[in-house]
Enzyme design. Structure first.
Site, PDB file in Angstrom:
ATOM      1  N   LYS A  74       0.842  -1.196   0.000  1.00  0.00           N
ATOM      2  CA  LYS A  74       0.000   0.000   0.000  1.00  0.00           C
ATOM      3  C   LYS A  74       0.878   1.247   0.000  1.00  0.00           C
ATOM      4  O   LYS A  74       2.014   1.207   0.475  1.00  0.00           O
ATOM      5  CB  LYS A  74      -0.845   0.041   1.290  1.00  0.00           C
ATOM      6  CG  LYS A  74      -1.995  -0.925   1.338  1.00  0.00           C
ATOM      7  CD  LYS A  74      -2.770  -0.758   2.641  1.00  0.00           C
ATOM      8  CE  LYS A  74      -3.882  -1.766   2.754  1.00  0.00           C
ATOM      9  NZ  LYS A  74      -4.937  -1.615   1.745  1.00  0.00           N
ATOM     10  N   ARG A  82     -10.343 -11.507   2.040  1.00  0.00           N
ATOM     11  CA  ARG A  82     -11.210 -12.585   1.541  1.00  0.00           C
ATOM     12  C   ARG A  82     -10.524 -13.945   1.674  1.00  0.00           C
ATOM     13  O   ARG A  82     -11.195 -14.964   1.817  1.00  0.00           O
ATOM     14  CB  ARG A  82     -11.642 -12.268   0.097  1.00  0.00           C
ATOM     15  CG  ARG A  82     -10.527 -12.207  -0.906  1.00  0.00           C
ATOM     16  CD  ARG A  82     -10.917 -11.424  -2.160  1.00  0.00           C
ATOM     17  NE  ARG A  82     -10.931  -9.977  -1.933  1.00  0.00           N
ATOM     18  CZ  ARG A  82     -11.289  -9.073  -2.840  1.00  0.00           C
ATOM     19  NH1 ARG A  82     -11.650  -9.461  -4.050  1.00  0.00           N
ATOM     20  NH2 ARG A  82     -11.269  -7.784  -2.551  1.00  0.00           N
TER      21      ARG A  82
HETATM   22  N1  BES Z   1      -8.107  -3.654   4.476  1.00  0.00           N
HETATM   23  C1  BES Z   1      -8.307  -3.228   3.136  1.00  0.00           C
HETATM   24  C2  BES Z   1      -9.630  -2.505   2.930  1.00  0.00           C
HETATM   25  C3  BES Z   1      -9.785  -1.169   3.600  1.00  0.00           C
HETATM   26  C4  BES Z   1      -9.493  -0.003   2.925  1.00  0.00           C
HETATM   27  C5  BES Z   1     -10.276  -1.081   4.885  1.00  0.00           C
HETATM   28  C6  BES Z   1      -9.663   1.216   3.535  1.00  0.00           C
HETATM   29  C7  BES Z   1     -10.447   0.140   5.485  1.00  0.00           C
HETATM   30  C8  BES Z   1     -10.141   1.292   4.825  1.00  0.00           C
HETATM   31  C9  BES Z   1      -8.290  -4.442   2.214  1.00  0.00           C
HETATM   32  O1  BES Z   1      -7.495  -5.494   2.608  1.00  0.00           O
HETATM   33  C10 BES Z   1      -7.765  -3.975   0.898  1.00  0.00           C
HETATM   34  O2  BES Z   1      -6.641  -3.618   0.836  1.00  0.00           O
HETATM   35  N2  BES Z   1      -8.612  -3.999  -0.113  1.00  0.00           N
HETATM   36  C11 BES Z   1      -8.243  -3.575  -1.400  1.00  0.00           C
HETATM   37  C12 BES Z   1      -8.780  -4.575  -2.383  1.00  0.00           C
HETATM   38  C13 BES Z   1      -8.265  -4.406  -3.774  1.00  0.00           C
HETATM   39  C14 BES Z   1      -6.780  -4.722  -3.819  1.00  0.00           C
HETATM   40  C15 BES Z   1      -9.033  -5.345  -4.676  1.00  0.00           C
HETATM   41  C16 BES Z   1      -8.863  -2.200  -1.627  1.00  0.00           C
HETATM   42  O3  BES Z   1      -9.959  -1.925  -1.120  1.00  0.00           O
HETATM   43  O4  BES Z   1      -8.218  -1.384  -2.266  1.00  0.00           O
HETATM   44 MN    MN Z   2      -5.489  -5.328   1.955  1.00  0.00          MN
END
Ligand code: BES
Ligand code: MN
Ligand code: ZN
Length: 490
Positions: free
Chosen positions: A268, A342
């Protein structure tokens, strides 16, 4: 925070009384007005206070009462007063005086019903929550001064019995907020499992699976997320079998417990990454809910399962392109290691299905896309069962933790089909929260299942709700407790 109920008491500390819209006084407000020879009415006349919900007027040390501070708290329209508006009333009063210097908060709820008395105390408790354990330099005037709540009411017995289950619920919310707030150097998967085990104190049976046990069961989707971490992954299983028939099919709750989500190799961006210490908000909600249910000795069989991992980049970490086999035998191409929740959930769901549940509900901070869709006001609800979805919508309304249903369906399957495996773990930019739910759906079969995406509600940078005084909200605990009370107990 100690809460006690009394029929009468000498006013002391801060005293809050309800004033309804149009300056209609509750009995407590009238009593104070008389005692102070009209100081309350005079203060109202010289201010813009009208008794609207959220309005507050404080009158320091008026002559005629021993109270340090009289607080007129807007209770809104008298006919519209309900459990949630009394919670808001109690929360706003607490917020106004928590650090005022007053040592106690007394609510004069005489001539109001027991539900009002209990809910005001509950709202006040939620509003008094703080997470100060790592502050060593908090100045005295910034420290909470209120140490106890007293509620004056007519029917002590009714008020106490209305408050007892809410006290357990508040304990559950407090636990969930504590867990979400803890930094990931403290609350890593092994430590979270230990905290779950502490629920044994309340009669919850807790079993913890370590990596070896999960390897034996083939839980490679979950395990693949923790490959880069120095901490061992864990699965904690918390059982509260409170129904008359301990063999009756349980409600199973499943929580995403990513103690920190760096994104893994699909790293990230740095800005804001600190919030990902809260990526175990689903697991916190489930743990808090188990605390609430056991605390009030719910007459229901409920099993909480939390998948605890840390998603780190490392030489041993899972790579984009890797293919893993989940415990139920389906294969997953991991195209993005940041879509890790997931992977944790499907193996935890698989474990939950072994209990042959009547229903299975998962909570997860799963997608940023749910924030784009719903903001921070509603959690996303996905389900293969209309009755379950409707019951959750109703429990959401009643508890104030609202959810909004979004679709799943076979049309979305093509977005997660993979060239090399049964499916891939991302579906592209379109319908990001739905494809995540569709992915989960492939693992639950016909069991009534609901998925609640709490990425927008597990924490909030600022909230206008006095019940949410800090970043972590504890979202899910009140929803589950309410759902269990209305659908699993008779
Ligand atoms: N933990 C994150 C989702 C999230 C984002 C929670 C912002 C709280 C605040 C999750 O694991 C994630 O990174 N999701 C990605 C999925 C994508 C790579 C398909 C996302 O939401 O960008
Ligand atoms: Mn994630
Ligand atoms: Zn995540």
């Amino acid at each position: 925070m100690k809460v006690s109920f009394a029929e009468s008491a000498r006013p002391e500390g801060a005293v809050a009384v309800a004033v309804f819209e149009g300056l209609r006084h509750s009995k407590g407000a009238d009593a104070l007005d008389q005692a102070t020879d009209g100081a309350i009415s005079r203060a109202e006349k010289t201010s813009r206070f009208q008794g609207k919900s959220g309005q507050m007027l404080d009158i320091p040390a008026p002559a005629g009462t021993e109270a340090d501070l009289v607080l007129l708290a807007g209770a809104g329209k008298r006919d519209a007063a309900d459990a949630l508006s009394w919670e808001a009333f109690g929360a706003q009063a607490m917020k106004a005086v928590l650090c005022s210097g007053a040592k106690t908060l007394m609510f004069d709820m005489r001539a109001l019903d027991a539900v009002a008395a209990a809910r005001a105390a509950f709202g006040a408790r939620l509003a008094a929550y703080r997470f100060d354990k790592y502050r060593t330099k908090l100045s005295d005037d910034k420290k909470p001064s209120i140490g106890a709540i007293t509620v004056l009411c007519d029917d002590l017995k009714a008020a106490r019995s209305a408050y007892a289950p809410l006290a357990a619920e508040a304990d559950g919310v407090t636990l969930a907020r504590d867990l979400v707030s803890e930094p990931a150097n403290v609350l890593h998967p092994e430590e979270f499992a230990r905290r779950a085990q502490q629920l044994g104190e309340y009669g919850v049976d807790v079993q913890v699976l370590d990596e070896k046990a999960m390897q034996k069961l083939g839980m490679n989707a979950l395990l693949s997320v923790g490959n880069g971490s120095n901490f061992g992954s864990r699965l904690a299983v918390m059982s509260w079998m409170g129904a008359d028939d301990p063999k009756a099919p349980p409600l199973v709750l499943v929580g995403k417990g990513v103690c920190f989500d760096t994104g893994g190799i699909s790293l990230k961006p740095g800005a804001g990454m600190w919030d990902m210490k809260g990526d175990m908000g689903g697991a916190a909600a489930v743990t808090g809910a188990m605390r609430a249910l056991a605390g009030r000795k719910a007459k229901a069989n409920v099993i909480g399962i939390i998948g605890l991992v840390e998603n780190m980049p490392d030489a041993a970490a899972t790579r984009p392109g890797d293919i893993v086999t989940s415990a139920d035998g389906q294969t997953i191409e991991i195209q993005n290691t940041d879509a890790e929740g997931r992977l944790v959930l499907v193996d935890a769901l698989w474990y939950g299905l072994r209990f042959k549940p009547r229903q299975i509900i998962d909570f997860a901070t799963l997608t940023g896309a749910i924030i784009i869709a719903l903001g921070h006001e509603n959690a996303g609800l996905f389900s293969n069962d209309d009755a379950l979805a409707n019951a959750l919508l109703a429990a959401g309304k009643a508890s104030g933790e609202t959810v909004w249903r979004l679709p799943i369906g076979p049309g979305y399957d093509k977005l997660i089909d993979s060239k090399y495996a049964d499916m891939k773990n991302i579906g592209g930019r379109a319908a990001g929260s739905i494809t995540a739910a569709q992915f989960l759906h492939r693992f639950v079969g016909d069991t009534p299942w609901a998925h609640i995406d709490i990425a927008g509600t597990a924490w909030k940078d600022k909230s206008d709700d006095a019940r949410e005084p800090v970043w972590a909200t504890g979202f899910g605990v009140r929803l589950v407790d309410n759902f269990v009370a209305r659908t699993c107990e008779d």
